[in-house]
Design a protein around this motif. Structure first.
Motif, PDB file in Angstrom:
ATOM      1  N   PRO A  38       0.799  -1.234   0.000  1.00  0.00           N
ATOM      2  CA  PRO A  38       0.000   0.000   0.000  1.00  0.00           C
ATOM      3  C   PRO A  38       0.832   1.285   0.000  1.00  0.00           C
ATOM      4  CG  PRO A  38      -0.853  -1.544   1.620  1.00  0.00           C
ATOM      5  CD  PRO A  38       0.436  -2.100   1.121  1.00  0.00           C
ATOM      6  N   LEU A  39       2.101   1.199   0.366  1.00  0.00           N
ATOM      7  CA  LEU A  39       2.949   2.395   0.330  1.00  0.00           C
ATOM      8  C   LEU A  39       3.253   2.836  -1.094  1.00  0.00           C
ATOM      9  CD1 LEU A  39       5.536   1.671   3.162  1.00  0.00           C
ATOM     10  CD2 LEU A  39       3.685   3.328   3.179  1.00  0.00           C
ATOM     11  N   GLY A  40       3.063   1.938  -2.055  1.00  0.00           N
ATOM     12  CA  GLY A  40       3.307   2.294  -3.451  1.00  0.00           C
ATOM     13  C   GLY A  40       4.777   2.365  -3.797  1.00  0.00           C
ATOM     14  N   LEU A  41       5.606   1.676  -3.037  1.00  0.00           N
ATOM     15  CA  LEU A  41       7.044   1.684  -3.295  1.00  0.00           C
ATOM     16  C   LEU A  41       7.397   0.517  -4.197  1.00  0.00           C
ATOM     17  CD1 LEU A  41       8.260   2.335   0.353  1.00  0.00           C
ATOM     18  CD2 LEU A  41       7.970   3.999  -1.472  1.00  0.00           C
ATOM     19  N   GLY A  42       7.325   0.709  -5.472  1.00  0.00           N
ATOM     20  CA  GLY A  42       7.656  -0.344  -6.411  1.00  0.00           C
ATOM     21  C   GLY A  42       9.144  -0.359  -6.695  1.00  0.00           C
ATOM     22  N   TYR A  43       9.536  -1.273  -7.512  1.00  0.00           N
ATOM     23  CA  TYR A  43      10.923  -1.329  -7.933  1.00  0.00           C
ATOM     24  C   TYR A  43      10.984  -1.877  -9.338  1.00  0.00           C
ATOM     25  CZ  TYR A  43      10.846  -6.379  -7.250  1.00  0.00           C
ATOM     26  OH  TYR A  43      10.552  -7.704  -7.347  1.00  0.00           O
ATOM     27  N   GLN A  44      12.094  -1.656  -9.978  1.00  0.00           N
ATOM     28  CA  GLN A  44      12.318  -2.188 -11.305  1.00  0.00           C
ATOM     29  C   GLN A  44      13.663  -2.883 -11.273  1.00  0.00           C
ATOM     30  OE1 GLN A  44      12.585   0.762 -14.378  1.00  0.00           O
ATOM     31  NE2 GLN A  44      12.770  -0.736 -16.001  1.00  0.00           N
ATOM     32  N   LYS A  45      13.694  -4.142 -11.636  1.00  0.00           N
ATOM     33  CA  LYS A  45      14.942  -4.882 -11.659  1.00  0.00           C
ATOM     34  C   LYS A  45      15.670  -4.544 -12.952  1.00  0.00           C
ATOM     35  CE  LYS A  45      16.833  -9.438 -10.987  1.00  0.00           C
ATOM     36  NZ  LYS A  45      16.567 -10.848 -10.703  1.00  0.00           N
ATOM     37  N   ILE A  46      16.922  -4.145 -12.838  1.00  0.00           N
ATOM     38  CA  ILE A  46      17.724  -3.758 -13.995  1.00  0.00           C
ATOM     39  C   ILE A  46      18.963  -4.628 -14.018  1.00  0.00           C
ATOM     40  CG2 ILE A  46      19.030  -1.893 -15.083  1.00  0.00           C
ATOM     41  CD1 ILE A  46      17.167   0.075 -13.610  1.00  0.00           C
ATOM     42  N   ASP A  47      19.186  -5.335 -15.129  1.00  0.00           N
ATOM     43  CA  ASP A  47      20.380  -6.159 -15.263  1.00  0.00           C
ATOM     44  C   ASP A  47      21.612  -5.273 -15.391  1.00  0.00           C
ATOM     45  OD1 ASP A  47      18.903  -8.485 -15.192  1.00  0.00           O
ATOM     46  OD2 ASP A  47      18.804  -8.689 -17.370  1.00  0.00           O
ATOM     47  N   MET A  48      22.741  -5.841 -14.959  1.00  0.00           N
ATOM     48  CA  MET A  48      23.995  -5.101 -14.979  1.00  0.00           C
ATOM     49  C   MET A  48      25.103  -6.047 -15.406  1.00  0.00           C
ATOM     50  SD  MET A  48      25.387  -3.065 -11.753  1.00  0.00           S
ATOM     51  CE  MET A  48      27.070  -2.896 -11.396  1.00  0.00           C
ATOM     52  N   CYS A  49      26.091  -5.544 -16.097  1.00  0.00           N
ATOM     53  CA  CYS A  49      27.237  -6.351 -16.492  1.00  0.00           C
ATOM     54  C   CYS A  49      27.907  -6.902 -15.233  1.00  0.00           C
ATOM     55  CB  CYS A  49      28.228  -5.500 -17.280  1.00  0.00           C
ATOM     56  SG  CYS A  49      29.770  -6.370 -17.655  1.00  0.00           S
ATOM     57  N   PRO A  50      28.292  -8.180 -15.222  1.00  0.00           N
ATOM     58  CA  PRO A  50      28.961  -8.742 -14.038  1.00  0.00           C
ATOM     59  C   PRO A  50      30.253  -8.012 -13.675  1.00  0.00           C
ATOM     60  CG  PRO A  50      28.403 -10.485 -15.600  1.00  0.00           C
ATOM     61  CD  PRO A  50      28.096  -9.181 -16.261  1.00  0.00           C
ATOM     62  N   ASN A  51      30.843  -7.319 -14.632  1.00  0.00           N
ATOM     63  CA  ASN A  51      32.069  -6.548 -14.373  1.00  0.00           C
ATOM     64  C   ASN A  51      31.774  -5.092 -14.031  1.00  0.00           C
ATOM     65  OD1 ASN A  51      33.658  -8.821 -14.956  1.00  0.00           O
ATOM     66  ND2 ASN A  51      33.536  -8.380 -17.142  1.00  0.00           N
ATOM     67  N   PHE A  52      30.500  -4.767 -13.837  1.00  0.00           N
ATOM     68  CA  PHE A  52      30.046  -3.426 -13.458  1.00  0.00           C
ATOM     69  C   PHE A  52      30.353  -2.362 -14.513  1.00  0.00           C
ATOM     70  CE2 PHE A  52      31.168  -5.768  -9.575  1.00  0.00           C
ATOM     71  CZ  PHE A  52      29.905  -5.885  -9.019  1.00  0.00           C
ATOM     72  N   CYS A  53      30.393  -2.758 -15.767  1.00  0.00           N
ATOM     73  CA  CYS A  53      30.694  -1.805 -16.846  1.00  0.00           C
ATOM     74  C   CYS A  53      29.473  -0.990 -17.271  1.00  0.00           C
ATOM     75  CB  CYS A  53      31.214  -2.541 -18.077  1.00  0.00           C
ATOM     76  SG  CYS A  53      32.675  -3.533 -17.791  1.00  0.00           S
ATOM     77  N   MET A  54      28.311  -1.625 -17.295  1.00  0.00           N
ATOM     78  CA  MET A  54      27.135  -0.941 -17.826  1.00  0.00           C
ATOM     79  C   MET A  54      25.862  -1.540 -17.256  1.00  0.00           C
ATOM     80  SD  MET A  54      26.618  -2.508 -21.663  1.00  0.00           S
ATOM     81  CE  MET A  54      24.915  -2.058 -21.783  1.00  0.00           C
ATOM     82  N   LEU A  55      24.786  -0.792 -17.411  1.00  0.00           N
ATOM     83  CA  LEU A  55      23.448  -1.275 -17.075  1.00  0.00           C
ATOM     84  C   LEU A  55      22.725  -1.600 -18.369  1.00  0.00           C
ATOM     85  CD1 LEU A  55      22.303   1.391 -14.460  1.00  0.00           C
ATOM     86  CD2 LEU A  55      23.145  -0.912 -13.998  1.00  0.00           C
ATOM     87  N   TYR A  56      21.920  -2.640 -18.342  1.00  0.00           N
ATOM     88  CA  TYR A  56      21.062  -2.964 -19.478  1.00  0.00           C
ATOM     89  C   TYR A  56      19.744  -2.253 -19.245  1.00  0.00           C
ATOM     90  CZ  TYR A  56      24.577  -6.456 -20.486  1.00  0.00           C
ATOM     91  OH  TYR A  56      25.755  -7.071 -20.784  1.00  0.00           O
ATOM     92  N   TYR A  57      19.718  -0.977 -19.597  1.00  0.00           N
ATOM     93  CA  TYR A  57      18.612  -0.095 -19.257  1.00  0.00           C
ATOM     94  C   TYR A  57      18.376   0.878 -20.404  1.00  0.00           C
ATOM     95  CZ  TYR A  57      15.905   3.167 -16.368  1.00  0.00           C
ATOM     96  OH  TYR A  57      14.916   3.971 -15.854  1.00  0.00           O
ATOM     97  N   LEU A  58      17.151   1.321 -20.547  1.00  0.00           N
ATOM     98  CA  LEU A  58      16.722   2.263 -21.580  1.00  0.00           C
ATOM     99  C   LEU A  58      17.129   1.768 -22.965  1.00  0.00           C
ATOM    100  CD1 LEU A  58      17.388   5.690 -19.819  1.00  0.00           C
ATOM    101  CD2 LEU A  58      15.225   4.466 -20.026  1.00  0.00           C
ATOM    102  N   LYS A  59      18.044   2.456 -23.638  1.00  0.00           N
ATOM    103  CA  LYS A  59      18.391   2.075 -25.012  1.00  0.00           C
ATOM    104  C   LYS A  59      19.194   0.780 -25.069  1.00  0.00           C
ATOM    105  CE  LYS A  59      22.569   4.845 -25.177  1.00  0.00           C
ATOM    106  NZ  LYS A  59      23.261   5.964 -25.693  1.00  0.00           N
ATOM    107  N   ASN A  60      19.740   0.321 -23.928  1.00  0.00           N
ATOM    108  CA  ASN A  60      20.552  -0.898 -23.903  1.00  0.00           C
ATOM    109  C   ASN A  60      19.784  -2.118 -23.408  1.00  0.00           C
ATOM    110  OD1 ASN A  60      22.770   0.654 -24.696  1.00  0.00           O
ATOM    111  ND2 ASN A  60      23.246   1.158 -22.580  1.00  0.00           N
TER     112      ASN A  60
END
Length: 147
Positions: free
Chosen positions: A99-121
């Motif tokens: 009910p608090l409305g605190l959602g989340y979105q899981k975003i994949d990330m490179c295991p080497n922490f280089c980039m996020l697989y988000y938006l255009k990626n």
């Protein structure tokens, strides 16, 4: 006060009108009041909401399963006295937080922490920087496809 063309001399001309909160706001404030209960009488630094939020954070930070979350809560409940203990398991805690409305979105990330697989990626399957695969290779269990 200048933005509203008001000064100290004419403030008294405008009465302060207080409104009752609408039904959604009332529900939200009542829920927050319930969450603000201490875990036990005399506890000043923890309440229901804080405990659930902290354990959710631990679950997320350390990639724990729901069973892992449940084990932490089971342990915490076992060491607390018979007061207002944290919710029994992940499902109950999640339903309490919904009910608090605190959602989340899981975003994949490179295991080497280089980039996020988000938006255009979001559709990429390997890292643009290091070339590492986005997904773990299958370990050989099950059927192999495409052969």
């Amino acid at each position: 006060m200048d933005a509203m063309k008001m000064n100290q001399s004419n403030v008294s001309q405008y009465p302060i009108v207080e409104e009752e909160p609408n039904a959604d706001a009332t529900r939200f404030f009542n829920m927050l009041k319930d969450f603000d209960e201490p875990l036990w009488d005399g506890c000043t630094n923890h309440n229901k909401l804080l405990v659930v939020a902290q354990v959710f954070t631990i679950k997320s930070d350390h990639r724990l399963s729901e069973a892992g979350y449940d084990k932490i809560i089971e342990w915490a409940r076992s060491i607390l006295s018979e007061g207002k203990k944290p919710k029994e398991n992940f499902y109950v805690a999640k339903s309490m937080m919904k009910p608090l409305g605190l959602g989340y979105q899981k975003i994949d990330m490179c295991p080497n922490f280089c980039m996020l697989y988000y938006l255009k990626n979001v559709e990429l399957t390997e890292c643009m920087t290091c070339g590492h695969s986005r997904y773990k290779p299958r370990s050989g269990r099950g059927k192999t496809r495409g052969i």
